[in-house]
Design an enzyme around this catalytic site. Structure first.
Site, short mmCIF file in Angstrom:
data_model
loop_
_atom_site.label_atom_id
_atom_site.label_comp_id
_atom_site.label_asym_id
_atom_site.label_seq_id
_atom_site.Cartn_x
_atom_site.Cartn_y
_atom_site.Cartn_z
N ASP A 43 0.88 -1.16 0.00
CA ASP A 43 0.00 0.00 0.00
C ASP A 43 0.91 1.21 0.00
O ASP A 43 1.90 1.25 0.75
CB ASP A 43 -0.94 0.02 1.21
CG ASP A 43 -2.13 0.94 0.96
OD1 ASP A 43 -2.83 0.73 -0.04
OD2 ASP A 43 -2.35 1.88 1.76
N SER A 44 0.62 2.13 -0.86
CA SER A 44 1.53 3.25 -1.02
C SER A 44 0.76 4.52 -1.31
O SER A 44 -0.41 4.50 -1.68
CB SER A 44 2.54 2.97 -2.14
OG SER A 44 1.86 2.61 -3.33
N PHE A 48 3.16 7.78 -13.55
CA PHE A 48 1.70 7.78 -13.41
C PHE A 48 1.39 8.34 -12.04
O PHE A 48 2.28 8.62 -11.23
CB PHE A 48 1.14 6.36 -13.59
CG PHE A 48 1.70 5.34 -12.62
CD1 PHE A 48 1.02 5.04 -11.45
CD2 PHE A 48 2.90 4.70 -12.88
CE1 PHE A 48 1.54 4.12 -10.56
CE2 PHE A 48 3.42 3.78 -11.99
CZ PHE A 48 2.73 3.48 -10.82
N ASP A 91 3.44 11.23 -10.03
CA ASP A 91 4.82 11.33 -10.50
C ASP A 91 5.14 12.63 -11.23
O ASP A 91 6.22 13.20 -11.04
CB ASP A 91 5.16 10.15 -11.43
CG ASP A 91 5.30 8.83 -10.69
OD1 ASP A 91 5.22 8.83 -9.45
OD2 ASP A 91 5.49 7.79 -11.36
N LYS A 117 13.92 5.34 -11.93
CA LYS A 117 12.89 5.43 -10.90
C LYS A 117 12.96 4.22 -9.96
O LYS A 117 12.93 4.37 -8.74
CB LYS A 117 11.50 5.53 -11.55
CG LYS A 117 10.36 5.58 -10.54
CD LYS A 117 9.01 5.65 -11.23
CE LYS A 117 7.87 5.53 -10.23
NZ LYS A 117 6.55 5.58 -10.86
N HIS A 127 10.16 4.63 -3.71
CA HIS A 127 9.68 4.17 -2.42
C HIS A 127 9.43 2.67 -2.44
O HIS A 127 9.82 1.96 -1.51
CB HIS A 127 8.42 4.92 -2.01
CG HIS A 127 7.34 4.98 -3.06
ND1 HIS A 127 7.56 5.41 -4.35
CD2 HIS A 127 6.01 4.66 -3.02
CE1 HIS A 127 6.44 5.35 -5.04
NE2 HIS A 127 5.48 4.89 -4.27
N ARG A 128 8.80 2.17 -3.50
CA ARG A 128 8.54 0.73 -3.58
C ARG A 128 9.84 -0.05 -3.77
O ARG A 128 10.03 -1.11 -3.19
CB ARG A 128 7.56 0.41 -4.71
CG ARG A 128 7.08 -1.06 -4.67
CD ARG A 128 5.97 -1.34 -5.67
NE ARG A 128 4.82 -0.47 -5.43
CZ ARG A 128 4.49 0.58 -6.20
NH1 ARG A 128 5.18 0.87 -7.28
NH2 ARG A 128 3.44 1.31 -5.91
#
Length: 201
Positions: free
Chosen positions: A71-72, A154, A157, A179, A184-185
């Protein structure tokens, strides 16, 4: 072969996860690929809480397979952490990137550059076959721009200027490889990999 069910049907996420967690003998399958219907209410007030809801639901719906959920979202300091867990639906249903970005720009219209600090956050919850949880969290710090720039990304971003790129390129103005190396992911996945490797020692 260890099958890990991914609580997402987002092709970007699937590719990034499979690349980051390329353990020998592991295969990653989405809910759709396994013919599983799982759409639990994401009603927690934290990223970790919502990731846990999705991972646990996928684990149970798949009959006990290992499951991974993320979840982000975006936290903007000047907005007291909003949009936060509501990032995808910030402008309401249905989810719409353009509407979300327009609402965010309007909310920040009078906020000066020095106060536009923000970060993307990703929390991963991995539930193993026996129900054991491993939790990882990654962030990328930066600030919000004043207009959308770039076409590579997307979501938010095109508005987000990461510190790691000197604050002059948005996440939508860099390549997918650039990226992934700082996202973060990506950071959360690297942390999760290290934790899972440590657990296997």
């Amino acid at each position: 072969m260890k099958t890990v069910v991914l609580a997402t049907n987002n092709a970007h996420k699937v590719s990034e996860i499979a690349t980051a967690l390329d353990f020998p003998g592991w295969e990653f399958r989405t809910l759709r690929e396994l013919g599983i219907e799982s759409d639990p209410a994401e009603d927690a007030d934290t990223f970790e809480g919502n990731a846990r809801i999705k991972a646990r639901a996928a684990h149970e719906a798949s009959g006990g397979l290992a499951a991974l959920a993320d979840d982000s979202g975006l936290e903007v300091d000047a907005l007291d952490g909003a949009p936060g867990v509501h990032s995808a639906r910030y402008a309401g249903e249905p989810c719409d990137d353009a509407a979300n970005n327009a609402k965010l720009l309007a909310a920040l219209a009078d906020v000066p550059d020095a106060s536009r600090a923000a970060r993307f956050v990703s929390t991963l919850v991995f539930v193993d076959e026996d129900g054991t949880e491993t939790i990882a969290r990654g962030t990328i710090e930066g600030r919000m721009g004043h207009e959308e720039r770039g076409s590579e990304g997307f979501g938010y971003d095109p508005l987000f200027l990461p510190d790691v790129f000197g604050g002059d390129r948005t996440l939508a103005e860099v390549s997918q490889d650039e990226k992934n190396a700082v996202s973060h992911r990506g950071n959360a996945l690297r942390q999760l990999r290290a934790m899972l490797e440590g657990a296997g020692d």
